[in-house]
Scaffold this motif. Structure first.
Motif, PDB file in Angstrom:
ATOM      1  N   SER A  76       0.842  -1.194   0.000  1.00  0.00           N
ATOM      2  CA  SER A  76       0.000   0.000   0.000  1.00  0.00           C
ATOM      3  C   SER A  76       0.871   1.236   0.000  1.00  0.00           C
ATOM      4  O   SER A  76       1.988   1.207   0.533  1.00  0.00           O
ATOM      5  N   ASN A  93      -3.749   1.419  -4.165  1.00  0.00           N
ATOM      6  CA  ASN A  93      -4.460   0.983  -2.948  1.00  0.00           C
ATOM      7  C   ASN A  93      -5.866   0.464  -3.239  1.00  0.00           C
ATOM      8  O   ASN A  93      -6.297  -0.491  -2.599  1.00  0.00           O
ATOM      9  N   SER A  97      -5.950  -3.455  -5.498  1.00  0.00           N
ATOM     10  CA  SER A  97      -6.352  -4.343  -4.393  1.00  0.00           C
ATOM     11  C   SER A  97      -7.660  -5.052  -4.735  1.00  0.00           C
ATOM     12  O   SER A  97      -7.842  -6.234  -4.430  1.00  0.00           O
ATOM     13  N   LYS A 145      -8.951   2.985   1.232  1.00  0.00           N
ATOM     14  CA  LYS A 145      -9.118   1.824   2.120  1.00  0.00           C
ATOM     15  C   LYS A 145     -10.605   1.513   2.316  1.00  0.00           C
ATOM     16  O   LYS A 145     -10.991   0.342   2.416  1.00  0.00           O
TER      17      LYS A 145
END
Ligand SMILES: NC(=O)c1ccc[n+]([C@@H]2O[C@H](COP(=O)([O-])OP(=O)(O)OC[C@H]3O[C@@H](n4cnc5c(N)ncnc54)[C@H](O)[C@@H]3O)[C@@H](O)[C@H]2O)c1
Length: 311
Positions: A76, A93, A97, A145
């Motif tokens: 990350s 990120n 992901s 996130k």
């Protein structure tokens, strides 16, 4: 225990210690990280793959070659580097992901651990922050996130993807990554050990929820090995203690009486840290899988001081 673990960000602050935890119990560890991050610790790994998480062909080749049965996804960009390049932060990120989770689902790689953060919450929340507090981050790191958290839970609900996720607060570590705005406490201790002055990038009363590195790496192993039926939440918050820059300066001066420092008001780092949560409700983690931090503030400082002396 798992036969093979794939650890992305495996040469990082958390990654190399998580790898070590798994190796200690006989799991073969395949580390995936950017070229140039490898070091002596990499020599212990079963395999080290150097590449970018955005290179999905290389990732898929790694999965097909090593057939991991647990994936620890730590690669990350961090808070500071994400803010400096928001577009790249979204690619690394969030987008990569999410593609990576789909790939792991396709190859049935077993539990998938994702490292999230309290930076997914908006500013100025009352403490303790409950697990289900709405997440409206004003920083790009937190936004990326949240995106992965949502897709992970979606894949879990729709396709039984074994998504496991922890939201970490500030992590105090002797290997504090330079891209993290939260690295200053470790840098202050190293400065004290070297007899140097230190300028805190925050005001003296600024602080936030914190964990020591060893508690963080242990928590990752614990949640990956927990029985799925005991995990009643998709995601858990963790917390150990809160301290201010003034508390830290006093703790350092107690150990290094000649340490001198000053503080910075209204810096970008202060603006972020001051407004992140002081305390998170981690009761669900305690109940479901026995989470229990082992390091309080003083034990953390002792561990960091000991480490800075041996450096
Ligand atoms: N350190 C903290 O305070 C903290 C707090 C909350 C969550 N986290 C999360 O924990 C995880 C690990 O953090 P850390 O403290 O070990 O940071 P770190 O910077 O030491 O480790 C991250 C690793 O990811 C690698 N990486 C970055 N971009 C990559 C890319 N494009 N392709 C492949 N690898 C890439 C880096 O080389 C690095 O080794 C991260 O997901 C981070 O967001 C950390």
């Amino acid at each position: 225990m798992f036969e093979t673990a794939l650890v992305t960000g495996g040469n990082g602050n958390l990654g190399r210690l998580v790898a070590q935890h798994f190796e200690n119990v006989g799991t073969k560890v395949v580390s995936f990280d950017l070229p140039g991050t490898e070091g002596v610790h990499s020599n212990h790994r079963h395999a080290v793959v150097l590449g970018d998480i955005r290179d999905q062909n290389l990732l898929e080749h790694t999965i097909q070659t090593h057939k991991p049965n647990v994936v620890i996804h730590l690669a990350s960009m961090l808070s500071g580097s994400s803010e400096a390049n928001a577009e790249m932060a979204w690619e690394v990120n969030a987008s990569s992901s999410i593609q990576f989770m789909r790939m792991c689902l396709k190859h049935q790689t077993g539990p998938f651990f994702f490292a999230s953060t309290t930076a997914t919450y908006g500013p100025d929340l009352d403490s303790p922050v409950a697990l289900d507090t709405p997440q409206w981050p004003e920083n790009i790191y937190g936004a990326t996130k949240v995106a992965v958290e949502r897709m992970g839970v979606y894949l879990k609900l729709r396709q039984r993807f074994d998504f496991r996720c922890l939201r970490f607060p500030m992590v105090l570590s002797p290997f504090a990554p330079s891209g993290a705005m939260t690295a200053y406490p470790s840098h202050a201790i190293i400065a004290a050990a070297q007899g140097k002055d230190f300028v805190f990038p925050v005001a003296e009363n600024t602080g936030m929820s914190t964990l020591y590195l060893n508690d963080v790496t242990r928590s990752i192993v614990e949640i990956c090995t927990a029985n799925l039926t005991s995990l009643h939440q998709h995601i858990y918050n963790l917390h150990s203690y809160m301290f201010t820059a003034k508390d830290l300066a006093a703790a350092i001066q107690h150990r290094y009486p000649n340490f001198t420092c000053s503080f910075t008001k209204n810096s970008p780092t202060d603006e972020l840290i001051r407004r992140w949560p002081d305390m998170l409700d981690d009761s669900a983690a305690r109940q479901d899988w026995g989470w229990q931090p082992q390091y309080d503030f003083e034990a953390t400082i002792d561990a960091l001081v000991k480490d800075s002396i041996t450096k």
